[in-house]
Design an enzyme around this catalytic site. Structure first.
Site, PDB file in Angstrom:
ATOM      1  N   THR A 333      39.135  35.920  33.323  1.00  0.00           N
ATOM      2  CA  THR A 333      40.148  36.607  34.108  1.00  0.00           C
ATOM      3  C   THR A 333      41.505  36.100  33.663  1.00  0.00           C
ATOM      4  O   THR A 333      41.614  34.980  33.194  1.00  0.00           O
ATOM      5  CB  THR A 333      39.942  36.276  35.609  1.00  0.00           C
ATOM      6  N   GLY A 416      36.519  33.150  38.128  1.00  0.00           N
ATOM      7  CA  GLY A 416      35.413  33.824  38.802  1.00  0.00           C
ATOM      8  C   GLY A 416      35.202  33.343  40.215  1.00  0.00           C
ATOM      9  O   GLY A 416      36.110  33.327  41.050  1.00  0.00           O
TER      10      GLY A 416
END
Length: 513
Positions: A333, A416
């Site tokens: 991410t 995450g």
């Protein structure tokens, strides 16, 4: 000021700010660059969430996560003998929501259009970019994964190998797709030839996604959920993201006197991990697409519920294993934050979930698809069970904090499932232990293994702390790599300045002027 996980993205954001752009313009410019230079972490084939804080403290939230195909069905997959959705399965691909999210941010909070804010990303994709050290480190273990797909092997391997630090990579097909979006807007992605190419690639691999699914993508405007901690108001987005779990953790930790503890002590980390263990079990049982949830976000923060959870924690003994399995804490991410000269702050997170997402890249458009659908369960009757047109439970969460009704801290933590724990860790570092922004980000981290619930301790967690946790009944292992990443910008109301922090676990930086 801008804080991102890559210098080229931070630079792109500052360029937009100097040219008169808003924090929203700069944030989209930065995340677009990250979609090129950190392709294993994020991209236009993924999803986006954001919180915007106006100078007067008004908060607005954006959920640009995509849905499963209208024709998707858990029953169909169970009939094929599947008990879960693998992270490398085409069934894990959901409609990419990022571009509709970026479009909404620009339209509601920006001065510029895609033609201006995508310029740097297009240039790097077209002419090339040098691979940074952390990106190269992450890339090297993905060769076999990328080799399995024609498009991924073509665009993301160099002579059949992962690029090393300093190697120049070009993404010409992605550059052409970004040029089309710059000229025609997000509609160029969700309709017409680009959408047709993407759907054809996915359909050939067995996906149920259709042109209608892409055309139907629309972001949600949502109201952030807040809690009070240490004199500040912490804001997170409501489900289908897991931001509420960060607030649950903070509410649990409020019941303990953390300020009396050493921030690197076994006592502090024990309480943090026990709070995470309890909060995460609730996440996996109840969080889902808000249209399908049976419990409201506010119910997670009810005083009686929090008191009951906190009462379960023994300061001297680890709780036994919880019955609900956690989702993986290891995913990829990018998070970034920008504050403009008017004092508007944007907290934005964009992801393709696991490293290089699904591993499926459309060979015509260069779009690498996320595998967010792996967050669905195939358990019959579960609130997060895969169903047509449903959004999966999401791990990516931006955050914002107010103090005395004004923006105080725009921040986020990558990693995450770790993210709610990371948010609580950073806020506690600032509020309980008076760390500055950079120290709060640098502070060593622990988190739980998804299968065993053993704790993973970063290298700089003291050995004395590890042994203290073992004595309390925890299984502790040293983490093989850094846990997550983070970026933050804090408002200094006394000086009128901004204080930025950027995680050394990544390649990025915080810069201002």
């Amino acid at each position: 000021m801008a804080a991102t996980s890559h210098p080229l993205a931070t630079q792109a954001a500052l360029e937009l700010l100097r040219d008169g752009g808003t924090a929203a313009d700069a944030a989209v410019a930065a995340v677009a660059v990250l979609s090129v230079v950190e392709p294993h972490m994020t991209g236009i084939g993924g999803d986006c969430f954001a919180i915007v804080a106006k100078p007067d403290g008004t908060l607005s939230g954006l959920n640009a996560s995509g849905r499963a195909a209208a024709g998707a069905s858990a029953a169909k997959l169970r009939a094929q003998g599947l008990s879960s959705i693998a992270t490398d399965s085409v069934h894990a691909v959901t409609v990419p929501g990022a571009l509709r999210g970026w479009e909404a941010l620009l339209g509601e909070h920006g001065h510029f259009g895609f033609d201006r804010v995508l310029a740097r990303a297009i240039d790097y994709a077209d002419r090339g970019f040098a691979v940074s050290p952390r990106t190269a480190f992450d890339w090297r273990d993905k060769v076999a994964f990328l080799e399995r797909d024609e498009g991924s092997a073509r665009f993301y391997l160099k002579d059949g190998k992962a690029p090393g630090p300093g190697d120049v990579m070009r993404l010409p097909a992605l550059a052409q797709t970004l040029k089309a979006v710059a000229a025609q807007g997000a509609a160029a992605f969700y309709h017409g030839p680009i959408a047709q190419d993407m759907v054809a690639t996915l359909s050939a691999k067995g996906s149920a996604l259709t042109l209608d699914d892409f055309a139907a993508m629309a972001p949600l405007r949502v109201t952030p959920v807040t809690c009070q901690y240490g004199g500040i108001e912490v804001a997170e987005l409501p489900p289908n993201g897991q931001g509420i779990i960060a607030l649950v953790m903070l509410e649990i930790l409020k019941r303990f006197d953390l300020k009396a503890l050493d921030p690197l002590s076994a006592e502090r980390f024990h309480l943090e991990m026990e709070a995470a263990k309890l909060a995460y079990s609730g996440r996996d049982r109840f969080l889902a697409d808000p249209e399908h949830m049976q419990i409201s976000p506010q119910e997670f923060l009810h005083e009686d519920y929090i008191d009951r959870l906190a009462a379960m924690i023994d300061p001297n003994r680890a709780l036994p294993r919880q019955s609900e399995q956690m989702l993986s804490p290891k995913s990829d991410t990018v998070y970034l934050t920008v504050v403009d000269e008017e004092g508007m702050a944007v907290s934005l997170i964009n992801s393709i979930y696991h490293g290089f997402g699904s591993g499926i890249t459309d060979p015509e458009t260069g779009v690498l698809f996320q595998n967010r659908g792996a967050c669905f369960t195939l358990e019959e009757g579960h609130v997060n069970e895969l169903a047509g047109g449903k959004r999966p439970m999401h791990t990516i969460i931006p955050a914002m904090a107010l103090k005395d009704g004004q923006p105080y801290l725009s921040f986020g933590v990558m990693g995450g499932g770790y993210q709610p724990c990371g948010h609580a860790h950073v806020i506690s570092n600032i509020c309980d232990f008076q760390m500055d922004v950079q120290a709060a980000i640098d502070c060593p981290r622990l988190f739980m293994d998804e299968k065993t619930l053993a704790l993973r301790a970063e290298t700089h967690v003291p050995e004395k702390t590890v042994q203290g946790l073992v004595a309390r009944g925890h299984e502790v292992q040293r983490a093989a790599e850094p846990i997550g990443g983070a970026q933050a910008i804090q408002f200094d109301r006394q000086t009128g300045g901004l204080i930025g922090g950027s995680d050394p676990r990544k390649d990025g930086c915080a810069l201002g002027y």
